[in-house]
Design a protein around this motif. Structure first.
Motif, PDB file in Angstrom:
ATOM      1  N   VAL A   1      30.434  39.704  37.961  1.00 33.16           N
ATOM      2  CA  VAL A   1      31.464  39.102  38.185  1.00 33.16           C
ATOM      3  C   VAL A   1      32.156  39.667  39.371  1.00 33.16           C
ATOM      4  O   VAL A   1      32.806  38.841  40.461  1.00 33.16           O
ATOM      5  CB  VAL A   1      32.292  37.820  37.725  1.00 33.16           C
ATOM      6  CG1 VAL A   1      33.091  38.473  37.044  1.00 33.16           C
ATOM      7  CG2 VAL A   1      32.894  37.359  38.047  1.00 33.16           C
TER       8      VAL A   1
ATOM      9  N   ILE B   1      42.129  30.636  34.511  1.00 31.50           N
ATOM     10  CA  ILE B   1      42.765  31.278  32.614  1.00 31.50           C
ATOM     11  C   ILE B   1      42.704  32.704  32.849  1.00 31.50           C
ATOM     12  O   ILE B   1      41.896  32.960  33.881  1.00 31.50           O
ATOM     13  CB  ILE B   1      41.386  30.689  31.993  1.00 31.50           C
ATOM     14  CG1 ILE B   1      41.420  29.447  31.723  1.00 31.50           C
ATOM     15  CG2 ILE B   1      42.207  31.594  29.950  1.00 31.50           C
ATOM     16  CD1 ILE B   1      40.145  29.463  30.606  1.00 31.50           C
TER      17      ILE B   1
ATOM     18  N   ARG C   1      25.925  32.586  34.895  1.00 29.40           N
ATOM     19  CA  ARG C   1      25.760  32.138  33.443  1.00 29.40           C
ATOM     20  C   ARG C   1      24.467  32.399  32.408  1.00 29.40           C
ATOM     21  O   ARG C   1      23.105  32.526  33.513  1.00 29.40           O
ATOM     22  CB  ARG C   1      25.722  30.613  32.666  1.00 29.40           C
ATOM     23  CG  ARG C   1      26.832  30.581  32.387  1.00 29.40           C
ATOM     24  CD  ARG C   1      28.053  30.856  31.523  1.00 29.40           C
ATOM     25  NE  ARG C   1      29.146  30.402  32.711  1.00 29.40           N
ATOM     26  CZ  ARG C   1      30.568  30.632  33.557  1.00 29.40           C
ATOM     27  NH1 ARG C   1      29.662  31.553  34.071  1.00 29.40           N
ATOM     28  NH2 ARG C   1      31.186  30.097  33.566  1.00 29.40           N
TER      29      ARG C   1
HETATM   30  C1  LIG Z   1      40.294  34.587  28.023  1.00 32.66           C
HETATM   31  C2  LIG Z   1      40.116  34.692  30.064  1.00 32.66           C
HETATM   32  C3  LIG Z   1      41.045  35.429  30.536  1.00 32.66           C
HETATM   33  C4  LIG Z   1      40.537  36.023  31.610  1.00 32.66           C
HETATM   34  N1  LIG Z   1      41.056  36.886  32.481  1.00 32.66           N
HETATM   35  C5  LIG Z   1      41.349  36.678  33.896  1.00 32.66           C
HETATM   36  C6  LIG Z   1      42.176  38.212  34.147  1.00 32.66           C
HETATM   37  O1  LIG Z   1      43.311  38.419  33.731  1.00 32.66           O
HETATM   38  N2  LIG Z   1      41.860  38.076  35.642  1.00 32.66           N
HETATM   39  C7  LIG Z   1      40.853  37.073  36.131  1.00 32.66           C
HETATM   40  O2  LIG Z   1      40.883  37.510  37.390  1.00 32.66           O
HETATM   41  N3  LIG Z   1      40.188  36.220  35.853  1.00 32.66           N
HETATM   42  C8  LIG Z   1      40.238  36.126  34.389  1.00 32.66           C
HETATM   43  N4  LIG Z   1      39.461  35.432  34.176  1.00 32.66           N
HETATM   44  C9  LIG Z   1      38.452  34.133  34.654  1.00 32.66           C
HETATM   45  C10 LIG Z   1      37.078  35.160  34.099  1.00 32.66           C
HETATM   46  O3  LIG Z   1      36.583  36.125  34.977  1.00 32.66           O
HETATM   47  C11 LIG Z   1      36.013  33.507  34.565  1.00 32.66           C
HETATM   48  O4  LIG Z   1      36.830  32.946  33.559  1.00 32.66           O
HETATM   49  C12 LIG Z   1      34.626  34.189  34.529  1.00 32.66           C
HETATM   50  O5  LIG Z   1      34.191  35.342  35.386  1.00 32.66           O
HETATM   51  C13 LIG Z   1      33.931  33.047  34.856  1.00 32.66           C
HETATM   52  O6  LIG Z   1      34.125  32.355  36.056  1.00 32.66           O
HETATM   53  P1  LIG Z   1      34.011  30.902  36.164  1.00 32.66           P
HETATM   54  O7  LIG Z   1      35.773  30.588  36.234  1.00 32.66           O
HETATM   55  O8  LIG Z   1      34.083  30.935  37.676  1.00 32.66           O
HETATM   56  O9  LIG Z   1      33.826  30.866  35.692  1.00 32.66           O
HETATM   57  C14 LIG Z   1      39.667  35.233  32.103  1.00 32.66           C
HETATM   58  C15 LIG Z   1      39.284  34.181  32.004  1.00 32.66           C
HETATM   59  C16 LIG Z   1      39.263  33.543  30.379  1.00 32.66           C
HETATM   60  C17 LIG Z   1      38.300  32.770  29.878  1.00 32.66           C
END
Ligand SMILES: Cc1cc2nc3c(=O)[nH]c(=O)nc-3n(C[C@H](O)[C@H](O)[C@H](O)COP(=O)(O)O)c2cc1C
Length: 230
Positions: free
Chosen positions: A99, A172, A217
């Motif tokens: 990612v 998030i 995914r």
């Molecule tokens: C618990 C959690 C912590 C995350 N922390 C970060 C973060 O610190 N920085 C960031 O850019 N994205 C963060 N994310 C986003 C994830 O990178 C992202 O949800 C994942 O790559 C899937 O991509 P999508 O949300 O676009 O489907 C986080 C997501 C989750 C659920």
């Protein structure tokens, strides 16, 4: 009503993606209250509802951005309040790198461009310059149970989907709470709550390249086993 009222549940969950670039446009408080109300229909262990949401904008959010950035640039160690386990390895590391490559590719950030990579990381610590940040916390007295972070995860996922259904984007993130004492001070979070996660929120900037990234995914076939179906 904001968002597309014709959207189905499938449209929302399949269309949502993390948003890391926002328009400089305020989000009405009533809309945030509405998406929180929807999110809070999430189930919890014994209906305990251990969560709290500290919804921050304006000067307090700017003070958090400044405090986070200053402390990180000064080399202050991570002071998050949740357990992190071992660094990712194997397939988990592959997905993490996957990612990141998608995001850096979209933003045109080269592998060896240290300055641009640092800028990207600092953007996260500034909550992606979003107009709103929601800090998700839980009641400290429930901190001994794994159900509690599970329940917070459920409500936070519901929150980002509810927001998406109303045209709002979110990401998030753990970066926003890297310096949790700064967040606690400026958001006025009481000591009997544990800081779990941050959610940056606002109107997506459609011209921001990383917002177009659709993360992959694993398949249902890989993730699920079906027992007793044959
Ligand atoms: C618990 C959690 C912590 C995350 N922390 C970060 C973060 O610190 N920085 C960031 O850019 N994205 C963060 N994310 C986003 C994830 O990178 C992202 O949800 C994942 O790559 C899937 O991509 P999508 O949300 O676009 O489907 C986080 C997501 C989750 C659920």
């Amino acid at each position: 009503m904001s968002g597309n009222p014709e959207q189905t549940y499938r449209d929302v969950v399949m269309g949502r993606r993390s948003i890391r670039g926002y328009l400089d446009k305020p989000v009405p408080r009533a809309l945030i209250e509405e998406v929180l109300e929807m999110a809070m229909r999430s189930p919890t262990s014994m209906n305990t509802q251990p969560w709290h949401f500290h919804v921050i904008t304006g000067e307090p959010l700017d003070a958090i951005r400044r405090g986070n950035t200053e402390r990180i640039l000064a080399g202050e160690p991570d002071s998050r309040e949740f357990r992190r386990g071992e660094p990712f390895a194997g397939v988990h590391r592959d997905r993490q790198v996957g990612v990141a490559k998608q995001l850096f590719g979209a933003m045109g950030i080269a592998r060896d461009d240290k300055e641009a990579r640092q800028d990207w990381v600092l953007r996260g610590f500034r909550q992606f310059d979003a107009p709103v940040c929601v800090i998700v916390t839980y009641d400290k007295e429930l901190s001994g149970s794994d159900d509690t972070p599970f329940d917070c995860g459920a409500v936070t996922t519901a929150l980002v989907n509810a927001a998406w259904s109303r045209g709002l984007g979110c990401v998030i993130n753990s970066q926003g709470i890297m310096q949790s004492p700064v967040v606690r001070e400026h958001a006025g979070i009481p000591d009997n709550q544990v800081i779990m996660k941050a959610v940056a929120m606002g109107w997506p900037d459609e011209t921001f390249p990383a917002n177009a990234v659709v993360s992959t995914r694993k398949s249902v076939e890989e993730a699920a086993r079906f027992v007793g179906f044959d």
